[in-house]
Design a protein around this motif. Structure first.
Motif, mmCIF file in Angstrom:
data_model
loop_
_atom_site.group_PDB
_atom_site.id
_atom_site.type_symbol
_atom_site.label_atom_id
_atom_site.label_comp_id
_atom_site.label_asym_id
_atom_site.label_seq_id
_atom_site.Cartn_x
_atom_site.Cartn_y
_atom_site.Cartn_z
ATOM 1 N N SER A 141 -5.461 35.738 -63.682
ATOM 2 C CA SER A 141 -6.144 35.022 -64.760
ATOM 3 C C SER A 141 -6.791 36.033 -65.697
ATOM 4 O O SER A 141 -6.891 37.227 -65.374
ATOM 5 C CB SER A 141 -7.207 34.082 -64.181
ATOM 6 O OG SER A 141 -8.331 34.820 -63.724
ATOM 7 N N PRO A 142 -7.259 35.566 -66.882
ATOM 8 C CA PRO A 142 -7.943 36.492 -67.802
ATOM 9 C C PRO A 142 -9.190 37.129 -67.218
ATOM 10 O O PRO A 142 -9.639 38.167 -67.711
ATOM 11 C CB PRO A 142 -8.298 35.579 -68.984
ATOM 12 C CG PRO A 142 -7.290 34.490 -68.941
ATOM 13 C CD PRO A 142 -7.034 34.246 -67.483
ATOM 14 N N ALA A 143 -9.773 36.544 -66.171
ATOM 15 C CA ALA A 143 -10.964 37.116 -65.545
ATOM 16 C C ALA A 143 -10.668 38.435 -64.849
ATOM 17 O O ALA A 143 -11.585 39.167 -64.468
ATOM 18 C CB ALA A 143 -11.572 36.127 -64.553
ATOM 19 N N PHE A 144 -9.366 38.761 -64.672
ATOM 20 C CA PHE A 144 -8.962 40.033 -64.064
ATOM 21 C C PHE A 144 -8.614 41.067 -65.133
ATOM 22 O O PHE A 144 -7.952 42.059 -64.849
ATOM 23 C CB PHE A 144 -7.763 39.814 -63.134
ATOM 24 C CG PHE A 144 -8.109 39.147 -61.838
ATOM 25 C CD1 PHE A 144 -8.267 39.891 -60.667
ATOM 26 C CD2 PHE A 144 -8.295 37.780 -61.777
ATOM 27 C CE1 PHE A 144 -8.590 39.275 -59.468
ATOM 28 C CE2 PHE A 144 -8.625 37.152 -60.590
ATOM 29 C CZ PHE A 144 -8.779 37.892 -59.427
ATOM 30 N N LEU A 145 -9.063 40.827 -66.364
ATOM 31 C CA LEU A 145 -8.817 41.750 -67.466
ATOM 32 C C LEU A 145 -10.106 42.030 -68.217
ATOM 33 O O LEU A 145 -10.964 41.158 -68.352
ATOM 34 C CB LEU A 145 -7.805 41.159 -68.455
ATOM 35 C CG LEU A 145 -6.333 41.109 -68.050
ATOM 36 C CD1 LEU A 145 -5.553 40.318 -69.079
ATOM 37 C CD2 LEU A 145 -5.750 42.509 -67.899
ATOM 38 N N LEU A 185 -15.232 43.141 -75.257
ATOM 39 C CA LEU A 185 -15.187 41.718 -75.611
ATOM 40 C C LEU A 185 -15.327 40.931 -74.320
ATOM 41 O O LEU A 185 -14.353 40.691 -73.612
ATOM 42 C CB LEU A 185 -13.881 41.396 -76.338
ATOM 43 C CG LEU A 185 -13.531 42.340 -77.500
ATOM 44 C CD1 LEU A 185 -12.204 41.953 -78.123
ATOM 45 C CD2 LEU A 185 -14.639 42.349 -78.548
ATOM 46 N N ARG A 186 -16.549 40.525 -73.993
ATOM 47 C CA ARG A 186 -16.851 40.067 -72.641
ATOM 48 C C ARG A 186 -16.657 38.586 -72.380
ATOM 49 O O ARG A 186 -16.486 38.180 -71.241
ATOM 50 C CB ARG A 186 -18.283 40.467 -72.274
ATOM 51 C CG ARG A 186 -19.332 39.943 -73.201
ATOM 52 C CD ARG A 186 -20.718 40.465 -72.799
ATOM 53 N NE ARG A 186 -20.828 41.890 -72.992
ATOM 54 C CZ ARG A 186 -21.226 42.731 -72.038
ATOM 55 N NH1 ARG A 186 -21.548 42.292 -70.861
ATOM 56 N NH2 ARG A 186 -21.304 44.015 -72.288
ATOM 57 N N ASN A 199 -16.944 38.552 -64.484
ATOM 58 C CA ASN A 199 -17.496 37.698 -65.534
ATOM 59 C C ASN A 199 -18.860 38.256 -65.925
ATOM 60 O O ASN A 199 -19.885 37.889 -65.355
ATOM 61 C CB ASN A 199 -17.607 36.252 -65.048
ATOM 62 C CG ASN A 199 -18.018 35.311 -66.163
ATOM 63 O OD1 ASN A 199 -17.919 35.654 -67.355
ATOM 64 N ND2 ASN A 199 -18.488 34.135 -65.806
ATOM 65 N N LEU A 200 -18.862 39.164 -66.891
ATOM 66 C CA LEU A 200 -20.095 39.825 -67.300
ATOM 67 C C LEU A 200 -20.888 38.940 -68.254
ATOM 68 O O LEU A 200 -20.334 38.334 -69.167
ATOM 69 C CB LEU A 200 -19.778 41.155 -67.976
ATOM 70 C CG LEU A 200 -19.035 42.193 -67.134
ATOM 71 C CD1 LEU A 200 -18.733 43.426 -67.970
ATOM 72 C CD2 LEU A 200 -19.838 42.564 -65.903
ATOM 73 N N ASP A 257 -21.787 49.654 -73.516
ATOM 74 C CA ASP A 257 -20.668 49.482 -72.598
ATOM 75 C C ASP A 257 -19.677 50.630 -72.734
ATOM 76 O O ASP A 257 -19.364 51.071 -73.842
ATOM 77 C CB ASP A 257 -19.932 48.168 -72.893
ATOM 78 C CG ASP A 257 -20.742 46.933 -72.536
ATOM 79 O OD1 ASP A 257 -21.320 46.901 -71.442
ATOM 80 O OD2 ASP A 257 -20.793 45.999 -73.361
ATOM 81 N N GLY A 258 -19.170 51.104 -71.595
ATOM 82 C CA GLY A 258 -18.135 52.130 -71.601
ATOM 83 C C GLY A 258 -18.636 53.552 -71.619
ATOM 84 O O GLY A 258 -17.841 54.482 -71.490
#
Length: 231
Positions: A13-17, A31-32, A59-60, A156-157
């Motif tokens: 799912s998109p939650a794994f990206l 883009l959280r 899910n941030l 972030d990052g």
């Protein structure tokens, strides 16, 4: 434009990206919100986006900051591979809060670690001292303890280097790669300066250091003097 289905990449799912904007060939803005439309982010027309696959669902929330942490290898000017760390800033963006989160994550006493933010564009490390250390260095000068502001601008990052003072006690965070990078920057700046100087000389159409020739004198005009009577 159509994208391949998630099944081709074994992504449930998109939650794994993670989706990032690309800035200067590096991940920029995270883009959280997976449910949010891209137009709601107000991105530019030519904004590049890269996708980072994850091993587990994520899910941030808006209070979370995703940092890349790297533990310094004892006795070497190098670091271990980066490990992602999620920092909850609900209680503030303070240096103390970040230091406690890093210490808990690596199971180390908070007083036995030193951390620094990496500045890749400068090949430099910016130490993040505890609030008590900052007060001592600034002779108790009042200043807001907020890592979102200058000089850190944490986001972030960002890469955070970590030193374990139980096995290594010095203030050097740099690596051999940083030395090479800074040296190349110096060489590039010197070459650019020389090119600009050469361009100025050519555009002036005169040799460097040459004096501008004097204008030729015209012919001398005749002079007549008349003496009048004032009686």
């Amino acid at each position: 434009m159509t994208l391949p289905s998630f099944s081709e990449f074994s992504i449930p799912s998109p939650a794994f990206l993670r989706a990032w904007t690309v800035e200067s060939k590096r991940p920029g803005r995270l883009l959280r919100a997976h449910y949010q439309q891209l137009r709601e982010y107000k991105l530019g027309q030519r904004t590049e986006i890269c996708l980072e696959p994850l091993q587990k669902e994520e899910n941030l929330g808006p209070q979370h900051v995703l940092l890349r942490t790297q533990m310094r290898l004892p006795g070497k000017r190098a670091y271990a591979l980066p490990v992602d760390l999620v920092w909850d800033t609900a209680r503030g963006w303070t240096a103390g809060s970040l230091r406690h989160r890093v210490a808990d994550f690596y199971s180390l006493p908070v007083e036995k670690i030193e951390i620094a933010k990496y500045l890749p564009e400068k090949f430099e490390w910016l130490p993040i001292p505890s609030w008590n250390q900052q007060i001592t260095k600034r002779k108790k000068k009042k200043k807001q303890d907020n890592l979102q502001g200058a000089p850190y601008h944490l986001k972030d990052g960002d890469t955070i280097g970590i030193k374990n003072l139980l096995v290594e006690d010095d203030d050097d965070f740099s690596t051999v790669r940083d030395d090479i990078g800074r040296e190349k920057q110096k060489e590039f700046a010197l070459g650019k300066k020389k090119s600009q100087e050469a361009l100025r000389v050519r555009s002036g159409d005169v040799p460097s250091g040459a004096e501008t020739p004097a204008r030729p004198r015209g012919p001398e005009a005749s002079l007549s003097i008349h003496v009048g009577s004032f009686r």
